[in-house]
Design a protein around this motif. Structure first.
Motif, PDB file in Angstrom:
ATOM      1  N   LYS A  89       0.831  -1.211   0.000  1.00  0.00           N
ATOM      2  CA  LYS A  89       0.000   0.000   0.000  1.00  0.00           C
ATOM      3  C   LYS A  89       0.864   1.259   0.000  1.00  0.00           C
ATOM      4  O   LYS A  89       0.586   2.217  -0.713  1.00  0.00           O
ATOM      5  N   GLN A  92       2.470   2.056  -3.372  1.00  0.00           N
ATOM      6  CA  GLN A  92       1.528   2.727  -4.274  1.00  0.00           C
ATOM      7  C   GLN A  92       1.385   4.199  -3.908  1.00  0.00           C
ATOM      8  O   GLN A  92       1.396   5.070  -4.779  1.00  0.00           O
ATOM      9  N   SER A  95       4.548   6.226  -4.775  1.00  0.00           N
ATOM     10  CA  SER A  95       4.693   6.487  -6.217  1.00  0.00           C
ATOM     11  C   SER A  95       3.874   7.706  -6.649  1.00  0.00           C
ATOM     12  O   SER A  95       4.197   8.350  -7.646  1.00  0.00           O
TER      13      SER A  95
END
Length: 114
Positions: A89, A92, A95
């Motif tokens: 998580k 993500q 990013s």
């Protein structure tokens, strides 16, 4: 000649001010997207620290604040779902910061990763 220089300077200033408005809009949009992703990640049952952390995430004033809250978010998720899920998580979420923060905050190599 001075009026040409003056109009050239004001034209360049207008060009840059338009771009900064677009960048500001992009930053605000990214701030809200990242905030939402963090809050969605914190929606875990039984996390005792989640309520305080949700408030911190909700009221973070800028991207830097959210960047520094990532560790707390990961710890809260890991406490309930385990470190592997929390890491996925957070990868993500991390990013989403790409290109939005100074390189000094995001660029580092870590031997702890793998």
């Amino acid at each position: 000649m001075s009026w040409i220089r003056s109009s050239l300077v004001s034209g360049v200033q207008n060009l840059f001010s338009g771009q900064s408005g677009t960048r500001e809009s992009r930053m605000q949009s990214a701030l809200e997207d990242i905030r939402e992703a963090m809050l969605n990640g914190l929606e875990v049952e039984g996390a005792a620290t989640a309520s305080k952390l949700e408030l911190k995430v909700t009221y973070a004033s800028d991207l830097n604040d959210l960047w520094y809250l990532r560790g707390d978010v990961m710890a809260a998720i890991a406490a309930v779902d385990g470190e592997a899920i929390a890491r996925r998580k957070l990868d993500q979420i991390s990013s989403m910061f790409k290109g939005l923060l100074p390189k000094s905050l995001t660029a580092r190599s870590s031997s702890l990763r793998d």
